[in-house]
Scaffold this active site. Structure first.
Site, PDB file in Angstrom:
ATOM      1  N   ASP A 258      -7.106 -28.851  -2.856  1.00 46.33           N
ATOM      2  CA  ASP A 258      -8.440 -27.873  -2.722  1.00 46.33           C
ATOM      3  C   ASP A 258      -7.822 -26.287  -2.614  1.00 46.33           C
ATOM      4  O   ASP A 258      -8.502 -25.277  -2.225  1.00 46.33           O
ATOM      5  CB  ASP A 258      -9.280 -27.957  -1.708  1.00 46.33           C
ATOM      6  CG  ASP A 258      -8.706 -27.867  -0.120  1.00 46.33           C
ATOM      7  OD1 ASP A 258      -7.406 -27.651  -0.360  1.00 46.33           O
ATOM      8  OD2 ASP A 258      -9.502 -27.865   0.708  1.00 46.33           O
TER       9      ASP A 258
ATOM     10  N   GLN B  27      -5.338   1.176   1.177  1.00 47.10           N
ATOM     11  CA  GLN B  27      -6.572   1.157   2.028  1.00 47.10           C
ATOM     12  C   GLN B  27      -6.093   1.514   3.419  1.00 47.10           C
ATOM     13  O   GLN B  27      -6.121   0.747   4.329  1.00 47.10           O
ATOM     14  CB  GLN B  27      -7.295  -0.128   1.836  1.00 47.10           C
ATOM     15  CG  GLN B  27      -7.844  -0.350   0.848  1.00 47.10           C
ATOM     16  CD  GLN B  27      -8.700  -1.578   0.320  1.00 47.10           C
ATOM     17  OE1 GLN B  27      -9.631  -1.728   1.077  1.00 47.10           O
ATOM     18  NE2 GLN B  27      -8.101  -2.671  -0.472  1.00 47.10           N
TER      19      GLN B  27
ATOM     20  N   HIS C 252       3.230   2.557   0.932  1.00 39.24           N
ATOM     21  CA  HIS C 252       2.433   3.739   0.300  1.00 39.24           C
ATOM     22  C   HIS C 252       2.109   4.966   0.949  1.00 39.24           C
ATOM     23  O   HIS C 252       2.199   6.154   0.523  1.00 39.24           O
ATOM     24  CB  HIS C 252       1.070   3.043  -0.169  1.00 39.24           C
ATOM     25  CG  HIS C 252       0.148   3.853  -0.835  1.00 39.24           C
ATOM     26  ND1 HIS C 252       0.624   4.337  -2.116  1.00 39.24           N
ATOM     27  CD2 HIS C 252      -0.866   4.291  -0.694  1.00 39.24           C
ATOM     28  CE1 HIS C 252      -0.449   5.017  -2.704  1.00 39.24           C
ATOM     29  NE2 HIS C 252      -1.180   5.263  -1.843  1.00 39.24           N
TER      30      HIS C 252
ATOM     31  N   LYS D  30      -4.151  16.170  -8.904  1.00 40.90           N
ATOM     32  CA  LYS D  30      -5.027  15.022  -9.162  1.00 40.90           C
ATOM     33  C   LYS D  30      -6.113  14.672  -8.736  1.00 40.90           C
ATOM     34  O   LYS D  30      -6.268  15.026  -7.159  1.00 40.90           O
ATOM     35  CB  LYS D  30      -4.233  13.838  -9.514  1.00 40.90           C
ATOM     36  CG  LYS D  30      -4.809  12.415 -10.058  1.00 40.90           C
ATOM     37  CD  LYS D  30      -3.976  11.331  -9.704  1.00 40.90           C
ATOM     38  CE  LYS D  30      -3.978  11.102  -8.313  1.00 40.90           C
ATOM     39  NZ  LYS D  30      -3.427   9.700  -7.910  1.00 40.90           N
TER      40      LYS D  30
ATOM     41  N   ASP E 213       0.428   0.697 -10.641  1.00 39.66           N
ATOM     42  CA  ASP E 213      -0.630  -0.337 -10.682  1.00 39.66           C
ATOM     43  C   ASP E 213      -1.224  -0.427 -12.180  1.00 39.66           C
ATOM     44  O   ASP E 213      -0.387  -1.124 -13.229  1.00 39.66           O
ATOM     45  CB  ASP E 213      -1.696  -0.205  -9.772  1.00 39.66           C
ATOM     46  CG  ASP E 213      -2.497  -1.414  -9.591  1.00 39.66           C
ATOM     47  OD1 ASP E 213      -2.344  -2.222 -10.217  1.00 39.66           O
ATOM     48  OD2 ASP E 213      -3.481  -1.204  -8.615  1.00 39.66           O
TER      49      ASP E 213
ATOM     50  N   ALA F  81      -1.380   2.025 -14.267  1.00 40.47           N
ATOM     51  CA  ALA F  81      -0.454   3.052 -14.889  1.00 40.47           C
ATOM     52  C   ALA F  81      -1.450   4.047 -15.657  1.00 40.47           C
ATOM     53  O   ALA F  81      -0.948   4.759 -16.063  1.00 40.47           O
ATOM     54  CB  ALA F  81       0.404   2.374 -16.010  1.00 40.47           C
TER      55      ALA F  81
END
Length: 314
Positions: free
Chosen positions: A39, A99, A132, A194, A224, A226
């Site tokens: 499963d 996040q 990050h 940005k 990610d 791009a």
């Protein structure tokens, strides 16, 4: 120095990287079975004695991120219950790191949740590369050794001898990383202002810095979809860059990323092997992969011996 034997174990996220790490250390990989029930529940069994040992569990929490993350948690729990003396979670790519704060109402801080789960599962220490954001180290209540892939990229770009180059940060969040890289290479520095209206979509506003007639090297921690990278490449080309390169530690490469890269004005995108690339990414002529195995292997050795890790970057 830790008195227990050093052992390296791995999940299924990046087996080739683990082979390179154990080769660097002159060790055999630890024997462990990581599979699934019918499963799709994850099944883990350690196939050798680890009592009192210094255990390093290597697992990037990359695609499929929820599956690799659960593999990591279950392996950590298994080693804790098998009485390993110290368990270091080696996470070359730490998923959910984007996040890392509440940037709008009613959203989670998932990076903190991930840190809590890893600690609760049994990790005594974390070894990772190019988070990050650096403050994620503070989400852990255990020691974190934060490595940087920059020396590997520096060696590569010195070897190909970029001419009259400028390092470009694709957003303000990457400015510190780009500034340090530019200083080490004796290159100029430019920044891109940005705006991100929603996840995985970006809009380039302004390019700040001298670009015209130079070779642009866009530097980021990850690529990610791009979208940001390619828009940055187009923006610096419009400002007069003669060639455009990119260096990204973590090649997530989801969605239309490969198609965008292949059609882009990038001459070369250099990534590390913190994430195992899809076969189609390996065939992309614009992508070159550098190995972080020796960097991780040396860090593991130093942690085991109780010597300095930070001196790797002096």
């Amino acid at each position: 120095m830790h008195n227990g034997a050093l052992k390296i174990f791995a999940g299924n996220s990046n087996p080739n990287l683990v082979k390179e790490i154990v080769k660097y250390l002159g060790l055999d990989p630890g024997r462990i079975s990581v599979g699934q029930f019918s499963d799709a529940e994850i099944s883990v069994k350690i196939e050798e004695n680890v009592r009192g040992m210094d255990i390093f569990v290597v697992q990037s929490t990359s695609r499929p991120v929820n599956h690799t993350f659960m593999e990591l948690l279950i392996m950590l729990d298994a080693f804790k219950r098998a009485s390993a003396d110290r368990i270091t979670a080696v996470i070359p790519y730490f998923g959910y790191a984007r996040q890392d704060r509440k940037d709008q109402p009613r959203v989670p801080i998932t990076a903190k949740l991930a840190a809590d789960l890893i600690t609760r599962a049994g990790a005594n220490r974390i070894l990772t590369i190019d988070l990050h954001s650096g403050q994620i180290q503070g989400f852990f209540d255990i020691p974190v050794d934060h490595l940087f892939a920059a020396p590997i990229f520096i060696d590569y770009f010195k070897r190909i001898k970029l001419d009259n180059a400028v390092v470009v940060s694709p957003d303000m969040g990457s400015a510190k990383r780009a500034r340090a890289f530019a200083a080490r290479m004796n290159f100029g520095l430019a920044l891109i202002d940005k705006r991100r209206p929603r996840a995985n979509i970006s809009e380039v506003m302004n390019v700040i810095g001298e670009i015209e007639g130079k070779t642009a090297l866009i530097l980021d921690d990850m690529v990610d979809t791009a979208d940001t990278l390619i828009k940055a490449a187009e923006a610096v080309e419009k400002q007069g860059a003669k060639e455009v390169y990119a260096g990204c530690s973590h090649a997530v490469l989801s969605g239309l990323a490969l198609r965008r890269i292949e059609k882009s004005n990038l001459k070369k995108m250099v990534v590390s092997n913190t994430i195992s690339l899809k076969e189609e990414a390996k065939e992309c002529r614009k992508i070159e992969v550098l190995s972080v195995a020796n960097l991780l292997g040396e860090a593991i050795k130093r942690i085991h011996e109780g010597s300095s890790v930070s001196s790797l970057f002096v």
